[in-house]
Every structure is written in structure tokens, then in C-alpha cells.
Design an enzyme around this catalytic site. Structure first.
Site, PDB file in Angstrom:
ATOM      1  N   LYS A 179       0.352   6.091   8.228  1.00  0.00           N
ATOM      2  CA  LYS A 179       0.874   6.151   6.835  1.00  0.00           C
ATOM      3  C   LYS A 179       0.020   6.144   5.484  1.00  0.00           C
ATOM      4  CE  LYS A 179       1.333   2.354   4.463  1.00  0.00           C
ATOM      5  NZ  LYS A 179       1.550   1.059   3.891  1.00  0.00           N
ATOM      6  N   LYS A 238      -7.401   2.163  -2.716  1.00  0.00           N
ATOM      7  CA  LYS A 238      -6.993   1.652  -1.160  1.00  0.00           C
ATOM      8  C   LYS A 238      -7.081   3.178  -0.577  1.00  0.00           C
ATOM      9  CE  LYS A 238      -5.379  -0.541   2.024  1.00  0.00           C
ATOM     10  NZ  LYS A 238      -4.035  -1.552   2.496  1.00  0.00           N
ATOM     11  N   SER A 262       0.926  -1.235  -0.092  1.00  0.00           N
ATOM     12  CA  SER A 262       0.127   0.044   0.082  1.00  0.00           C
ATOM     13  C   SER A 262       0.884   1.264   0.035  1.00  0.00           C
ATOM     14  CB  SER A 262      -0.860   0.061   1.171  1.00  0.00           C
ATOM     15  OG  SER A 262      -1.780  -1.118   1.087  1.00  0.00           O
TER      16      SER A 262
END
Lengths: 296, 296
Positions: free
Chosen positions: B239, B171, B96
């Protein structure tokens, strides 16, 4: 069967009152606007001349009004419900108002021997018409049990959540979640669109996972079409968020995200979108991000 | 059967690689940490000596790494994937990372005749073990069709959402929605608790309506118990939100709510909750609102 009074025959109150008539209840009704009164009288109700008059003819009075000041005026004001109420009367306020206002009105009602429930609803006009509203009820359990059958006529689910004011607290929690889930969807969708990804494909890829929600399923297809017809207007959600902010600050809870959601809705109202469905929050992002809108 | 290279055997990568071995694929693996390499070699994989070495022995290389810098180093760096890759090799990055980083790496890969897909996953360790991850894939459709069978071994759903970078954009949209839906639930729940209403009753009253969500169903029961064991750690969600903010600003989308969600998570990290599950966002509100916590 108990004699019921019904005060407030707006978009929600009118179909709720009609469902009680259909179920065979004897109803006395009042509203400051004559049109809906005539319509409900036509359907079999008695016309009351004031809130006091309605209360004097009823065992149970149901109110469905815009906000806290209107409820206080109708119940506590001159020629109000408490002026006409007999001891033992039950007042069910189905309006969405501040929980602290519910508690204040309930305290005054108790002085006259009137027991109050706050019983705001979710579901909007279609569920008011179908008699499938969700009632979130605060107040004494024995009173709740006495009137549950009446609420069942108008509702698909009727849940006691706690003491007086708890119904409206629950409604505010609901409205915070709905506002932020819609705004989150809008922020994510605008990011995807400007990053060059078809938001419908994003929707299909994520709806089955942890991002899935009723908001995503109900509002995303309409947002993709640019259909922001109400539904539930942004100005009404602003009212609920104001009650949520007031309540949160009063009980000592900082609510930073609800506060930002409020400002987003205020910006939309200023921009002429106050009468749009709350799904129209997307337009705040599209305008800010200069998204070329793919629709009329 | 294609020869597969697998780089990055962390919490997610290790079970993904094992599932490929179980399905009969020949695997060469590499990680800077020796423990998981030994475990996967024990399960039947060949040990690679570098990213370059893995690529030189593979038709398809899969990477599962923490963030954009690690992917760039593994693919573009000295003794990296592109140093060992043959023309026509396919690189599937399941990390990701920032969509712009995916596009940058893909451009370099193309110069060596390597075709890249970005294919981040959602579902976490349990679904990595079960082989039921959700893959969101960006890249050319013919390449996607070639490798879909391999992704199906590790995934329950495998969706092509657009060009290279689209997987990671999807995502990020997912992570924005999840972060805000959790924070909305926490804000609403803390308001209810301090206003004196049992949050479990609120949950039961609203979960069937427009406020309903997978977050509410999955995270609320754990929050009521005060169970914030990961799951998906707050530092990892930080993150993802940083990548979301960077991407949004880079393509020109203001994201005020994601920005507040980021600050809430930063406050939790400072306060020692970075390793908690993201459901632990509730603790930000409980602490601010001085909620007397009902649990250990």
C-alpha cells in the site's frame, strides 16, 4: 619475523605496505608503475624486479591489485608469483575480485604447495593509511591464524568468514547492500525534494528509525552539499557489481535490484560521473527528475 | 484540556486512544467495528455514533485509518467529520496515505475553517502501545505547536517537516528506504548462502562498516531464524509503495528501484506471503534461487 612480499602499490597497496614497514617487517615490493615503488623503497623496502623475484625472497606474499585478470596474471602468469614461490609460502590476495577467480588461483597455487587466502578489504584509502581496514578473509583456519597478526597491522577488524573465495563473496554482499542503500536514499530524497519537502528535514525525521543506516549518516550530509568527491568511485563500484552479477548468475541467484543498480551506475558513467564518489548516484535521479540543483 | 475525538480504533488507533485516556484527556471515539469501540469505552471514552457526531463534540479530531479513500470518506463523506466540525477545530490525520490526498482533504477542511495536519507514524503496534511512535508532521507551525503536547503522549519523537502533505511524503521516503534496504539485504544474503558462505558470518563481518543499517540489525537475526511473523505486513508495505509510486509519478520522479521492490512484494503476495513481515522479502530470493531452506 616473516619476510613479506608486497605486489601492487596503488592507492590502497602503498599505505598498506608502509604500515608493514613501520611495524618492522622486512618487505620486498613490486609494481609496474615506478613512482610508488621508489616511494616505498625510500621508506625502507627492497625493490623486487618481478612478481617471481618478490615471491622467491618472501615467506608471505600480499597482493593488492585492481581485479581478477591482474591477480591471475601476477600469480599464474610468466614470471609470476608461482614461478618464484617456495613450498609452504602463503599468498594473501587483498584485492577485491570474483570469488570464483580466487578459487581458481588457489587451486593452481596448491599444486606448488602455496596456500592462499582471499582477504579483500573495505574502508578505502583513509582506513588504509590509518591501518584500520576491515579484512574479510576466506581460507584454511590454521593459515588464517598464522597471518592474522600481519593483517592486524593493516586492519581494524580481521574476520575469517569461510573457505577460499568467501572473503570476496562477503565483499560482494557488502557492495550490493551499499550500492542499493545509496540508491534507495537517492530515490527517496529526490521524491521528497520534488514533492516540496526539505530533504534535510526528511533525513532528520527518519534517521533514528528503521530507515536509519550508516549510508544515510555518512552520505546524506555530503549529498545535501552536492559533494561527490571520492571516496569510492562509481567505476570501482561498477567493477564490484559486475563481479556480483557474474557470481550470482554462476551460483544461480537472480539479483534484479543489483542489476538495476548496475544500469544506474552505467548511466552515470556514460554521463561523465564515473570518477565521482558512489554517493553521486543521487545525480542520476536529479537529472531524470529535472530537479533544479540547489548547489554548484 | 481540549476535548479530543478519535476515529479509527484498529491495531494502531486503539492503543493510541488508550494512551490519551491514560493521560487524562476526554475522548469521544468512533469505529465501524464494534469490538474495539467497546474496549476503549470500557477504558473511559465516550462512544460516538458517527464521524459527524465525534467532530461535533471535539476541539481536536484524530483519525487513524487504512488509506486515502477511508480518510476521504470519514472526513468529506456523508455524516463525516466536516459535517459536524465547528470553525477552528483541528484535524490530525495520523493515517499513512498519499500526500496529494492529504492536500485535497486539507483544502476542503479549510473551507469549513478546520485546520488539518498530516501526521503519519512509524514504529508499528509495539510503539503505539508504549506511546513511543515517531510522528512526521506536515501543516502550519502554529497549529503544530498547539497540538504537539497531545502527539507527545502517543509519540517518542514528533517532528514538523513542512507544509500539509509533507508528513506523508516523509513517510513514503522512509518506506522506500526500508523496502529497498530489506531487499538489498535479502539479495546479498541469498548470494552468500548459495556461494557457500554462512550468512551469519557475512552479517558479522559487514555490519560495522558502510553496509551497516538498522534494517540489518533488526531484520537479519529474524531472517536467519526464518521468523517472518509481523511486525509490518507485506500487504501494508505494498500500500505504501503504491502511494510512493503514484506520488513520484505525479510530481515527476522516475523511481526504478521502488518499482522493482513493488513487483517483488506483489510476487510474494501472489505466493501467499502477503501477511508475513516485510522481512519475509528474503523468501522471494530463496524461492527463485532454489535455496534449500535451513529451517521450518
Amino acid at each position: 619475523m616473516e619476510k613479506i612480499g608486497f605486489i601492487g602499490l596503488g592507492i590502497m597497496g602503498k599505505p598498506m605496505a608502509k604500515n608493514l614497514l613501520k611495524a618492522g617487517y622486512s618487505l620486498t615490493v613490486y609494481d609496474v608503475v615506478p613512482g610508488p615503488v621508489a616511494e616505498v623503497v625510500e621508506a625502507g623496502a627492497q625493490k623486487g624486479t618481478s612478481c617471481k623475484d618478490v615471491a622467491s625472497k618472501s615467506d608471505i606474499v600480499i597482493t593488492m591489485l585492481p581485479n581478477s585478470p591482474e591477480v591471475k596474471e601476477a600469480v599464474l602468469g610468466k614470471d609470476g608469483v608461482l614461478d618464484g614461490a617456495k613450498e609452504g609460502m602463503i599468498l594473501i590476495d587483498t584485492s577485491s575480485i570474483a570469488p570464483l577467480a580466487s578459487q581458481e588461483v588457489s587451486k593452481e597455487a596448491a599444486k606448488k604447495g602455496v596456500i592462499m587466502l582471499d582477504a579483500p578489504v573495505s574502508g578505502g584509502e583513509p582506513k588504509a593509511i590509518d591501518g584500520t581496514l576491515a579484512f574479510m578473509v576466506g581460507g584454511p583456519e590454521d593459515t588464517f591464524n598464522k597471518v592474522k597478526g600481519i593483517l592486524d597491522v593493516m586492519g581494524g577488524s580481521v574476520t575469517l568468514v569461510g573457505e577460499i573465495g568467501s572473503g570476496n563473496t562477503t565483499k560482494l554482499a557488502n557492495q550490493i547492500i551499499v550500492a542499493l542503500n545509496i540508491a534507495a536514499m537517492s530515490e527517496a530524497m529526490t521524491l521528497a525534494t520534488k514533492a516540496g519537502v526539505d530533504p534535510e528535514k526528511v533525513f532528520n525525521a527518519i534517521k533514528g528509525g528503521l530507515a536509519g543506516s550508516t549510508v544515510l549518516n555518512a552520505k546524506m550530509p555530503l549529498a545535501l552539499e552536492g559533494n561527490f568527491k571520492p571516496g569510492f568511485r562509481i567505476v570501482l563500484h561498477i567493477k564490484d557489481l559486475q563481479n556480483a552479477l557474474d557470481t550470482a548468475h554462476s551460483v544461480g541467484v537472480p539479483v534484479p535490484l543489483s542489476s538495476v543498480a548496475m544500469e544506474i551506475m552505467q548511466a552515470l558513467k556514460v554521463d561523465g560521473h564515473g570518477a565521482d564518489d558512489h554517493g553521486g548516484i543521487l545525480q542520476f535521479y536529479e537529472k531524470l527528475a529535472k530537479v533544479e540543483v540547489r548547489r554548484q
